[in-house]
Each structure stands twice: as structure tokens, then as C-alpha cells.
Design a protein around this motif. Structure first.
Motif: not given
Length: 392
Positions: A194, A196, A224, A290, A292, A339, A343, A346-347, A357
């Protein structure tokens, strides 16, 4: 309980509905699946079959088939776009792994098992409501009412109309596409990779094996996207997206150039599992969130196996439903909460959470004890759900 005397009606031919139908029919129950499609078919791209889901397939005698079509996943590895600094690294540990698989591949395996077990299918039959009672029944489109059953299962996912309970749509969705796996690299064949950019953009590449025997190996590419931006994304044209992909993760440009992406929206809810007398929700119809933590299909498989073991170990349907809820509630509650909390890191549109993070959470996960805990969390094994439902 004697399965031979049970009439089971299942709304929805997804992973949860098919697996439960196959398990119950193989034990003698009369099972009918009602689905709105003209023929049973999967929805979605690839995902990781975690050790929890693998345990269910092993119990069904289907794990070898799934493993043959999937790709072994040993690690999840996330980096910041631009700097390539690692901020997520989660391994499975010794003798543990996930199986990344195309949804269509697992769907075909479960469908074949359900047909072999004697499950009946009523296609072009959209469930809209239920008729409560000692023997509930599914109300179909056009006002048709399906034959009454001893137990009705709602396996229609997060958009299930049964009970008319609204679900909260999350702000971010994703574009998903299945693309040919590049045999010459540069991606790792046993990793979910991944990238980001803060928390507002995430891209990923997952090797997902073959759709069927002899088919070429494929990958899932996801990107995303805020749900409110999907129309603007479509209007801008593919060339604008390719430019964005090239800036964030140049190696994935070839995927963007050939992808036929599908926009997926996600919801978060935990509905009441009992939708009526002898009416049970499983999978996303009960608990949606989600992607995630990547638990959706695995949780549906666990729900199905839990209901099956509960029926095996109970004298009545009411006792079986009560036992099933005791077996699943704690695990579901924990993962729904986790979750929901994780979440936004990350989103989301937050500028603060991704910094937390990257400078606090990511380094902490590299500590020996934390690595073990995070590994169990991501693999779905926290709180030992397989043992809770009596598969071991």
C-alpha cells in the motif's frame, strides 16, 4: 437437532449465504436461496482469506481448492507516497499466512459445494420484507411470498432491506479493479502493498491468484476516493487519474491504464442480529464496516459456521439462535469498534490523524509484543473466534 426436519430460507447468495447453505444442506436440511440476480454471481474484487476464514473452509473440506486458486500472503507493507518510508509492516508469524483470492474464485467454490449438497436456488427473486410468525417467510418483489420456513437467514449484505434499518455511509469509498499480475515485478508476490498520502488517499496492490484452473494470475488494484468526488473523477477522464497515480505510485500506472474500476461504497453499522422471530442476520446484513481491517468475508464465513455448530449443539431453534449469538457477539463487537476507531487514520480528511499514525502508531507496532497483538488483530484471530464457535 435433526437437520432433516429443517426448512431453511436464505436471502442472498453471497459468501455467508452460500457457505451456510452448503453446510446445512450437506447435513440434510432443505435449503433454498433467494437472490435478485438472474443467476448467482459474486460482487466485488479480491480480498485476503484470513486464518479465521481458512478454518471455516477447512471444516467444509474446501480449503485446498481455495489455496490452489489464491496467492499466499505473508506480509502487509505500507509506505508513504513520495518518501517511501515504511509506516505499516505486519507479518503473520511462523507457519501462518493469508490467502489472497479473487471473489469470483471463492464464490465458484462455494456455489459448487452448495449445488453438490442439494441447495435449491430461486433467482430473479429480490427479497423486500419478511412475514413474521412461527414459520417466517420472505416477501419477494411483486408481492410474492416465499414458502414458510423454520428459519430465515438475511445474508443480503449492508444494503439489506429487511427491517428497514438505515446504515451510515462512510465518507470514503474506493475504486477496485482486477488486472493482470506482472510476472516480472516490481511487486512482491506474497505481500499486500500500500501507499498513503496523508489519510486522504490510499492505493494498494494485492496478488489474488487465478479465477479458475488454468487462468492467468491476477492482481487487485484499489484507489481510495471520497464518495462525493466520484462524479468529478468520471468527468475528468482517465488521463487525469493516470497523472494522479503516476505522481503517487509510478509503478502502478500500467494498472490504471488498463483498469476497468468499480466504485465501492462502504457503510458502518451493527444491526440487531435477530430481525424477527426465527429470522437471523449474518455477515454485512448484521455488521458492516470499512475494509481497513479486511474482515468482511471472513466474518461472514464465521457467522455461517457459528450458526451451523449452534444448530448441531442445540435441542431447539431458539436455543441454537441464543448459542450462536453468544459465540459471535464479543468478536463482532470488538472488531466493529476497532474498525470504527482505526479507519479515520487511513481514510479521512484529517491532517492530524495520519501524523499520529506515522510518528506514534507505526513505530509502536514494531515492538515485539505489539507486533504479535497487531498481527492477531489484522488476521481476525483476536479473541479466538474459531474456538468460540466450536470448530476446534
Amino acid at each position: 437437532m435433526r437437520f432433516e426436519k429443517l426448512d431453511i430460507a436464505i436471502a442472498g447468495a453471497g459468501m455467508g449465504g452460500l457457505s451456510l447453505a452448503a453446510m446445512l444442506a450437506s447435513r440434510g436440511a432443505n435449503v433454498v436461496i433467494y437472490d435478485q440476480m438472474t443467476a448467482p454471481q459474486p460482487v466485488g474484487s479480491g480480498f485476503v482469506l484470513q486464518p479465521t476464514g481458512s478454518a471455516v473452509l477447512s471444516h467444509m473440506g474446501l480449503l485446498d481448492k481455495a489455496a490452489a486458486r489464491g496467492a499466499v500472503i505473508n506480509r502487509m507493507h505500507g509506505k508513504l507516497a513520495g518518501t517511501n518510508r515504511t509506516v505499516l509492516e505486519i507479518g503473520y508469524g511462523e507457519d501462518r499466512h493469508g490467502i489472497a483470492i479473487q471473489r469470483v474464485a471463492l464464490f465458484d467454490i462455494l456455489l459448487e459445494a452448495a449445488i453438490a449438497a442439494g441447495v435449491k436456488f430461486e433467482t430473479s427473486s429480490k427479497a423486500l420484507d419478511m412475514r413474521d410468525g412461527e414459520r417466517p417467510a420472505i416477501v419477494l418483489d411483486g408481492g410474492r411470498v416465499a414458502p414458510a420456513a423454520d428459519l430465515v437467514i438475511d445474508a443480503m449484505g449492508a444494503n439489506s432491506p429487511l427491517g428497514h434499518v438505515p446504515a451510515k455511509e462512510l465518507g470514503y469509498g474506493a475504486l477496485w479493479a482486477t488486472v493482470p499480475w506482472p510476472e516480472e515485478g516490481p511487486f512482491h508476490p506474497h505481500e499486500l502493498e500500500q501507499r498513503y498520502h496523508r489519510a486522504s488517499r490510499m492505493a494498494g496492490v494485492l496478488p489474488v491468484g487465478t479465477a479458475k484452473d488454468g487462468a492467468p494470475r491476477m492482481a487487485t488494484f484499489f484507489w481510495s476516493l471520497r464518495n462525493r468526488d466520484i462524479d468529478a473523477w468520471r468527468s475528468a477522464g482517465r488521463h487525469v487519474w493516470i497523472e494522479q497515480v503516476a505522481k503517487m505510485w509510478p509503478e502502478t500506472v500500467t494498472f490504471a491504464e488498463i483498469a476497468e474500476p468499480v466504485h465501492a461504497r462502504y457503510r458502518h453499522h451493527t444491526r440487531k442480529p435477530i430481525a424477527g422471530r426465527r429470522v437471523l442476520r449474518i455477515g454485512d446484513a448484521w455488521h458492516a464496516t470499512s475494509p481497513q481491517l479486511g474482515q468482511g468475508a471472513n466474518m461472514a464465513l464465521l457467522d455461517a459456521a457459528s450458526m451451523m455448530t449452534a444448530l448441531e449443539n442445540s435441542a431447539s431453534l431458539e436455543d441454537a439462535l441464543a448459542l450462536h449469538l453468544r459465540q459471535r457477539r464479543m468478536h463482532i463487537w470488538f472488531y466493529q469498534l476497532t474498525s470504527y476507531v482505526m479507519t479515520p487514520f487511513y481514510q479521512s480528511d484529517s491532517n492530524i490523524l495520519p501524523v499520529v499514525r506515522d510518528i506514534a502508531i507505526a513505530p509502536a507496532t514494531q515492538l515485539p509484543l505489539m507486533r504479535q497483538l497487531v498481527s492477531k488483530l489484522v488476521t481476525g484471530e483476536f479473541l479466538d473466534p474459531v474456538r468460540r464457535i466450536g470448530l476446534v
